[in-house]
Write an enzyme that holds these catalytic residues in place. Structure first.
Site, PDB file in Angstrom:
ATOM      1  N   SER A 121       2.680  -6.898  12.247  1.00  0.00           N
ATOM      2  CA  SER A 121       3.357  -7.025  10.948  1.00  0.00           C
ATOM      3  C   SER A 121       3.974  -8.414  10.788  1.00  0.00           C
ATOM      4  O   SER A 121       4.381  -9.034  11.770  1.00  0.00           O
ATOM      5  CB  SER A 121       4.465  -5.970  10.867  1.00  0.00           C
ATOM      6  OG  SER A 121       5.417  -6.302   9.871  1.00  0.00           O
ATOM      7  N   TYR A 145       2.980  -9.963   4.499  1.00  0.00           N
ATOM      8  CA  TYR A 145       3.809  -9.669   3.330  1.00  0.00           C
ATOM      9  C   TYR A 145       3.929 -10.984   2.602  1.00  0.00           C
ATOM     10  O   TYR A 145       4.525 -11.932   3.113  1.00  0.00           O
ATOM     11  CB  TYR A 145       5.198  -9.189   3.752  1.00  0.00           C
ATOM     12  CG  TYR A 145       5.312  -7.714   3.967  1.00  0.00           C
ATOM     13  CD1 TYR A 145       4.817  -6.809   3.029  1.00  0.00           C
ATOM     14  CD2 TYR A 145       5.931  -7.197   5.104  1.00  0.00           C
ATOM     15  CE1 TYR A 145       4.932  -5.440   3.219  1.00  0.00           C
ATOM     16  CE2 TYR A 145       6.055  -5.832   5.298  1.00  0.00           C
ATOM     17  CZ  TYR A 145       5.550  -4.958   4.350  1.00  0.00           C
ATOM     18  OH  TYR A 145       5.670  -3.617   4.539  1.00  0.00           O
ATOM     19  N   THR A 171      -0.680  -6.656   2.449  1.00  0.00           N
ATOM     20  CA  THR A 171      -0.028  -5.437   1.950  1.00  0.00           C
ATOM     21  C   THR A 171       0.489  -5.657   0.535  1.00  0.00           C
ATOM     22  O   THR A 171       1.243  -6.599   0.275  1.00  0.00           O
ATOM     23  CB  THR A 171       1.124  -5.032   2.891  1.00  0.00           C
ATOM     24  OG1 THR A 171       0.553  -4.751   4.175  1.00  0.00           O
ATOM     25  CG2 THR A 171       1.848  -3.788   2.387  1.00  0.00           C
ATOM     26  N   LYS A 240      -4.175  -3.828   1.723  1.00  0.00           N
ATOM     27  CA  LYS A 240      -3.535  -2.597   2.231  1.00  0.00           C
ATOM     28  C   LYS A 240      -2.548  -2.040   1.212  1.00  0.00           C
ATOM     29  O   LYS A 240      -1.725  -2.780   0.657  1.00  0.00           O
ATOM     30  CB  LYS A 240      -2.789  -2.893   3.533  1.00  0.00           C
ATOM     31  CG  LYS A 240      -2.013  -1.695   4.086  1.00  0.00           C
ATOM     32  CD  LYS A 240      -1.455  -1.965   5.468  1.00  0.00           C
ATOM     33  CE  LYS A 240      -0.793  -0.752   6.086  1.00  0.00           C
ATOM     34  NZ  LYS A 240       0.541  -0.456   5.589  1.00  0.00           N
TER      35      LYS A 240
END
Ligand SMILES: Cc1cc2nc3c(=O)[nH]c(=O)nc-3n(C[C@H](O)[C@H](O)[C@H](O)COP(=O)(O)O)c2cc1C
Length: 369
Positions: A121, A145, A171, A240
């Site tokens: 992440s 992100y 994402t 995603k």
């Protein structure tokens, strides 16, 4: 236990004797501090979508096939040219230092030992390079992100490429954080810095709540953003957080090399459907133009089977692996992947499917009980 900024991190390193993945949650709750546990386990609003995610697997049933003359099913598969021992993948999950002192470094080792695919992440506790170096040669993806700061986006994409990751997960379902009541009740803020954010002008995340962290991320994302990222990096970009056929086709039109069907484990839009319920329509619209990864609510070998038989090429989970990390470090994560693989192998044999390709072509029935 290791204590950092007053937060007690597990430092256990042991294989786990697992009955089933759902049972891990209660054990993990005993050793993860209240705030960290609430952040990991919680969903948004009244957790309706979170609960539906797992229940929805009951909406389809596997056809038993006894006279198929097979034994020793083969769980190996490949995606984007990467060979894997199992179709089960580690979903990208933030801040694994909340579960264990070694954080993502241990997760990467456990996932690699199980022959699975690891996703890092953006909000990891350990850096892209350190997590990659923990499991040399093992395949990893990096989840982005998107920040409002494009230089920051590009620098993360560059770092990921340099560290040898094989694809980018972009994402798109978290432009604002879901209304997560456990974090409010616990007045939760991240006690541990987020390694990839340390060079970012907004700070490293320590002492901030998830709402503040997301506030520095992009608050709106368009097809143009997907295109810009896909054009910048030469790694495949997988979008995603797709839950509708329309979004899937938009993402592909903007250059997505893969679709990741997910409702973020019920942590974002509460009241949306279970991820499993929307998978077949998305798979039909995608029509094998690009691979599909699926997650949200997967806890059983039979769930993995049903997702593969409904159009997924790879199936991920988040929380069970984090609980395995807390309870046993790298070896604990490995045990979680091995356990679900064991359940999947039994399911495959009883359904008369020898390979993952057979599973993808297996029929499902849809009785309502
Ligand atoms: C504690 C936690 C942190 C997460 N952090 C991220 C993240 O940083 N990026 C992301 O794309 N998804 C994140 N997710 C969502 C996961 O990638 C995945 O969609 C979800 O965990 C799947 O549901 P499951 O936990 O029921 O298996 C997070 C999920 C959890 C539980």
């Amino acid at each position: 236990m290791t204590t950092v900024n007053g937060y007690e991190q597990s430092d256990r390193e042991q294989k786990l004797d697992i009955l089933n993945l759902p049972a891990l949650e209660a054990d993990a709750k005993k050793i993860i501090p209240v705030g960290g546990f609430g952040y990991i386990a919680g969903g948004s609003e009244d957790n309706w979508t979170l609960a539906e995610n797992t229940k929805a697997f009951e909406h389809a049933q596997i056809v038993p096939k006894a006279l198929s003359n097979i034994e020793n099913p083969d769980l190996s598969t490949s995606i984007f040219g990467i060979d894997l021992k199992t179709p089960v993948m580690m979903a990208p999950t933030a801040a694994q230092g909340l579960a264990h002192a070694k954080g993502e470094v241990d997760t990467a080792k456990g996932v690699a030992a199980a022959g699975a695919l690891m996703a890092q992440s953006t909000y990891s506790s350990t850096s892209i390079a350190d997590t990659a170096a923990a499991a040399p040669g093992a395949p990893q993806f990096f989840q982005l992100y998107m920040s409002k700061d494009w230089d920051f986006n590009y620098s993360l994409l560059d770092e990921a490429k340099k560290a040898g990751v094989k694809a980018i997960l972009l994402t798109v379902d978290a432009t604002v954080d879901g209304y997560r009541e456990s974090d409010i009740i616990n007045n939760f803020s991240f006690p541990i810095p987020m390694a990839n954010l340390t060079k970012f002008s907004e700070g490293d995340g320590k002492g901030k709540g998830i709402g503040e962290i997301y506030a520095s991320a992009a608050q709106k994302i368009s097809e143009d953003d997907v295109r810009r990222i896909a054009e910048y990096t030469d790694l495949p970009v997988i979008v995603k957080g797709i839950e509708s056929p329309e979004d899937a086709l938009r993402a592909i039109g903007a250059g997505a090399a893969g679709i990741y069907v997910s409702n973020h484990g019920g942590r974002q839009l509460n009241g949306g459907p279970a991820s499993f319920d929307v998978l077949p329509a998305i798979a039909k619209a995608v029509n094998k133009q690009v691979p599909i990864i699926f997650d949200s609510g997967v806890r059983r070998g039979s769930h993995v089977f049903k997702a593969l038989a409904s159009g997924a090429d790879l199936v991920a989970f988040g929380r069970p692996a984090i609980y395995g990390l807390a309870l046993g470090g790298a070896a604990g994560v490995q045990s979680v992947f091995e356990h679900i693989g064991h359940e999947l192998a039994i399911t495959m044999q009883l359904a008369g499917t020898k390979t993952i390709e057979d599973v993808k072509n297996a029929p499902l029935t849809h009785f309502h009980y």
